[in-house]
Design a protein around this motif. Structure first.
Motif, PDB file in Angstrom:
ATOM      1  N   GLN A 269      42.747  32.115  48.080  1.00  9.84           N
ATOM      2  CA  GLN A 269      41.575  32.373  47.236  1.00  9.84           C
ATOM      3  C   GLN A 269      41.791  33.611  46.358  1.00  9.84           C
ATOM      4  O   GLN A 269      41.381  33.644  45.199  1.00  9.84           O
ATOM      5  CB  GLN A 269      40.329  32.539  48.105  1.00  9.84           C
ATOM      6  CG  GLN A 269      39.894  31.241  48.770  1.00  9.84           C
ATOM      7  CD  GLN A 269      38.792  31.457  49.793  1.00  9.84           C
ATOM      8  OE1 GLN A 269      38.628  32.560  50.330  1.00  9.84           O
ATOM      9  NE2 GLN A 269      38.032  30.395  50.069  1.00  9.84           N
ATOM     10  N   GLN A 270      42.485  34.632  46.914  1.00  4.56           N
ATOM     11  CA  GLN A 270      42.741  35.847  46.140  1.00  4.56           C
ATOM     12  C   GLN A 270      43.721  35.590  44.994  1.00  4.56           C
ATOM     13  O   GLN A 270      43.645  36.227  43.947  1.00  4.56           O
ATOM     14  CB  GLN A 270      43.308  36.936  47.051  1.00  4.56           C
ATOM     15  CG  GLN A 270      42.322  37.455  48.096  1.00  4.56           C
ATOM     16  CD  GLN A 270      42.958  38.485  49.005  1.00  4.56           C
ATOM     17  OE1 GLN A 270      43.670  39.380  48.550  1.00  4.56           O
ATOM     18  NE2 GLN A 270      42.691  38.387  50.299  1.00  4.56           N
ATOM     19  N   LEU A 271      44.635  34.638  45.210  1.00  3.43           N
ATOM     20  CA  LEU A 271      45.646  34.352  44.193  1.00  3.43           C
ATOM     21  C   LEU A 271      45.154  33.407  43.107  1.00  3.43           C
ATOM     22  O   LEU A 271      45.836  33.252  42.087  1.00  3.43           O
ATOM     23  CB  LEU A 271      46.893  33.721  44.856  1.00  3.43           C
ATOM     24  CG  LEU A 271      47.669  34.584  45.847  1.00  3.43           C
ATOM     25  CD1 LEU A 271      48.773  33.750  46.499  1.00  3.43           C
ATOM     26  CD2 LEU A 271      48.276  35.798  45.145  1.00  3.43           C
TER      27      LEU A 271
ATOM     28  N   ASP B  40      47.542  30.813  54.385  1.00  4.95           N
ATOM     29  CA  ASP B  40      46.375  31.677  54.605  1.00  4.95           C
ATOM     30  C   ASP B  40      45.336  31.362  53.535  1.00  4.95           C
ATOM     31  O   ASP B  40      45.549  31.631  52.345  1.00  4.95           O
ATOM     32  CB  ASP B  40      46.801  33.143  54.529  1.00  4.95           C
ATOM     33  CG  ASP B  40      45.681  34.099  54.939  1.00  4.95           C
ATOM     34  OD1 ASP B  40      44.503  33.725  54.790  1.00  4.95           O
ATOM     35  OD2 ASP B  40      45.992  35.221  55.376  1.00  4.95           O
TER      36      ASP B  40
ATOM     37  N   TYR C 120      43.082  33.309  40.644  1.00  6.06           N
ATOM     38  CA  TYR C 120      42.896  33.704  39.253  1.00  6.06           C
ATOM     39  C   TYR C 120      43.969  34.693  38.777  1.00  6.06           C
ATOM     40  O   TYR C 120      43.797  35.353  37.751  1.00  6.06           O
ATOM     41  CB  TYR C 120      41.490  34.288  39.059  1.00  6.06           C
ATOM     42  CG  TYR C 120      40.427  33.221  39.153  1.00  6.06           C
ATOM     43  CD1 TYR C 120      39.830  32.925  40.387  1.00  6.06           C
ATOM     44  CD2 TYR C 120      40.052  32.486  38.034  1.00  6.06           C
ATOM     45  CE1 TYR C 120      38.882  31.918  40.475  1.00  6.06           C
ATOM     46  CE2 TYR C 120      39.095  31.491  38.128  1.00  6.06           C
ATOM     47  CZ  TYR C 120      38.521  31.195  39.350  1.00  6.06           C
ATOM     48  OH  TYR C 120      37.586  30.198  39.447  1.00  6.06           O
ATOM     49  N   LEU C 121      45.072  34.740  39.509  1.00  3.38           N
ATOM     50  CA  LEU C 121      46.176  35.615  39.104  1.00  3.38           C
ATOM     51  C   LEU C 121      46.920  34.972  37.924  1.00  3.38           C
ATOM     52  O   LEU C 121      47.267  33.789  37.962  1.00  3.38           O
ATOM     53  CB  LEU C 121      47.147  35.812  40.284  1.00  3.38           C
ATOM     54  CG  LEU C 121      48.246  36.850  40.096  1.00  3.38           C
ATOM     55  CD1 LEU C 121      47.654  38.242  39.945  1.00  3.38           C
ATOM     56  CD2 LEU C 121      49.190  36.822  41.294  1.00  3.38           C
TER      57      LEU C 121
ATOM     58  N   ALA D 199      42.372  32.630  52.864  1.00  3.41           N
ATOM     59  CA  ALA D 199      41.825  33.806  52.171  1.00  3.41           C
ATOM     60  C   ALA D 199      42.804  34.323  51.127  1.00  3.41           C
ATOM     61  O   ALA D 199      42.405  34.717  50.017  1.00  3.41           O
ATOM     62  CB  ALA D 199      41.507  34.904  53.192  1.00  3.41           C
ATOM     63  N   TRP D 200      44.080  34.314  51.464  1.00  3.78           N
ATOM     64  CA  TRP D 200      45.110  34.762  50.525  1.00  3.78           C
ATOM     65  C   TRP D 200      45.204  33.800  49.331  1.00  3.78           C
ATOM     66  O   TRP D 200      45.347  34.237  48.185  1.00  3.78           O
ATOM     67  CB  TRP D 200      46.442  34.861  51.251  1.00  3.78           C
ATOM     68  CG  TRP D 200      47.648  35.266  50.426  1.00  3.78           C
ATOM     69  CD1 TRP D 200      48.807  34.578  50.297  1.00  3.78           C
ATOM     70  CD2 TRP D 200      47.794  36.441  49.638  1.00  3.78           C
ATOM     71  NE1 TRP D 200      49.688  35.230  49.471  1.00  3.78           N
ATOM     72  CE2 TRP D 200      49.090  36.405  49.054  1.00  3.78           C
ATOM     73  CE3 TRP D 200      46.957  37.528  49.355  1.00  3.78           C
ATOM     74  CZ2 TRP D 200      49.577  37.405  48.213  1.00  3.78           C
ATOM     75  CZ3 TRP D 200      47.454  38.523  48.516  1.00  3.78           C
ATOM     76  CH2 TRP D 200      48.733  38.467  47.960  1.00  3.78           C
TER      77      TRP D 200
ATOM     78  N   ARG E 156      41.600  26.659  41.814  1.00  3.86           N
ATOM     79  CA  ARG E 156      40.403  27.430  41.520  1.00  3.86           C
ATOM     80  C   ARG E 156      39.112  26.634  41.756  1.00  3.86           C
ATOM     81  O   ARG E 156      38.028  27.219  41.851  1.00  3.86           O
ATOM     82  CB  ARG E 156      40.436  27.884  40.059  1.00  3.86           C
ATOM     83  CG  ARG E 156      41.590  28.832  39.756  1.00  3.86           C
ATOM     84  CD  ARG E 156      41.735  29.076  38.265  1.00  3.86           C
ATOM     85  NE  ARG E 156      42.841  29.981  37.978  1.00  3.86           N
ATOM     86  CZ  ARG E 156      43.251  30.303  36.755  1.00  3.86           C
ATOM     87  NH1 ARG E 156      42.649  29.745  35.687  1.00  3.86           N
ATOM     88  NH2 ARG E 156      44.242  31.139  36.589  1.00  3.86           N
TER      89      ARG E 156
END
Length: 372
Positions: A332-334, A327, A336-337, A329-330, A283
């Protein structure tokens, strides 16, 4: 005249001797060479058909030797059937031999399986004073060695077994109650109304038997945990019984493979700390984001037994970039999961079919040397 006749006779004799001497052949001189071989006849075999090689003797038929287990069965039978049992050590040996023969006939080890024959030996062992024979007689009532199963009749034997093996008696009591419950639930009352529902078997019996070290109770609790979708708990039950149960050991190995459980190398606090460091790098909290370090720490936490780290890695690599690498971008999306909640799930029906119980609740009572 007489003189003339005598001369004629002498002349005739001389001529005859000369002629006889001329017809006799002189013997050849001896030169030391062997005499020539006799000529072969047509009826004689040729030298090529003769052989000086002796034919090997016919192999001896090897007599079948009984296996070690069969020899042990014969020894036990001889001991158990000794006439005039005597008090003391000899009587105990006779009772023990009859008890072991019952177990061997029950499981078909070294002999043809015969529950009826097993019941006979259990009765003889009981008559000779073997206290554990009550376990065999209780099981024969629950399962029906010679007649239809009658779990209610097992109570007298379970009561006797409590004095010598309480955990096994508790497990057999639970098993008898479990066998009785479906039958009583389906039985109508005397006036045709439904009979009151019979309480489910007391689970406390199962728990007490497991705490006392009964491997069959542990295995049953493992099956119960699988049905409730608690695989980690089931694994603990199977591992606890594994040292004394091949079935439990096989179940633990199968479940570990399905869950891919790795025993934690560090304490849970250390695992949580590793996972937290991975998240900070992922993060960029209090520091620049470092995806390479984050993945390394996620892998380290996974190896230490962290399920959230395992799920995060599965997600990260489930969608690679066009070049086959991570990836960004992927990632970055994960970042804060939240993966810290939830438990691993299994197809409990499939897993239950693959798991095993021991052949009977008495199997572990056989010495290890007789179970092979």
């Amino acid at each position: 005249m007489l003189r003339f006749i005598s001369r004629v006779i002498c002349c005739c004799l001389w001529l005859g001797s000369v002629q006889a001497a001329g017809s006799v052949q002189q013997e050849p001189a001896f030169d030391g060479s062997p005499p020539p071989p006799a000529p072969l006849r047509a009826a004689d075999p040729t030298p090529e058909t003769l052989s000086a090689t002796q034919l090997p003797p016919a192999p001896l038929q090897a007599r079948e030797q009984p296996s070690a287990l069969e020899a042990e069965v014969s020894r036990l039978r001889s001991r158990a059937l000794s006439v005039d049992p005597q008090p003391g050590r000899v009587a105990r040996e006779q009772a023990r031999a009859a008890w072991l023969l019952g177990l061997l006939y029950l499981h078909g080890l070294g002999v043809t399986a015969s529950p009826g024959e097993a019941a006979v030996w259990f009765e003889r062992a009981r008559a000779l004073g073997e206290p554990l024979a009550a376990a065999g007689l209780a099981w024969c009532e629950i399962d029906g060695c010679r007649t239809a199963p009658n779990p209610a009749a097992a109570q007298r034997w379970i009561a006797l077994l409590r004095r010598v093996d309480l955990p096994r008696a508790q497990y057999l009591q639970w098993l008898a109650d479990e066998r009785l419950s479906p039958l009583q639930l389906a039985t109508p009352g005397l006036r045709g109304e439904p009979a009151p529902a019979t309480p489910a078997p007391d689970r406390q019996l199962l728990l007490s038997a497991a705490r006392g070290g009964n491997v069959h109770a542990r295995i049953e609790l493992g099956f119960e945990s699988i049905s409730a979708n608690r695989p980690a708990e089931a694994l603990e039950h199977f591992r606890a019984a594994a040292p004394r149960s091949e079935a439990a050991s096989a179940n633990a190995a199968l479940l570990s493979e399905r869950l891919r459980v790795t025993p934690p190398a560090r304490s849970s606090a250390s695992v949580a700390d590793t996972f937290a460091r991975a998240q900070r790098n992922h993060r960029g909290e209090g520091q620049p984001a470092n995806f390479v370090e984050a993945i390394r720490l996620y892998r380290l936490a996974q190896n230490q037994g962290s399920e959230p780290a395992k799920r995060m890695l599965e997600l990260i690599f489930s969608r690679p970039g066009p070049d086959g690498q991570v990836d960004i971008a992927w990632m970055q999306q994960l970042a804060y999961l939240n993966l810290s909640s939830g438990a691993p799930a299994l197809d409990s029906t499939t897993v239950r079919r693959a798991l095993r119980r021991e052949p009977t609740p008495l199997f572990d009572m056989l010495p290890a040397s007789l179970r092979k």
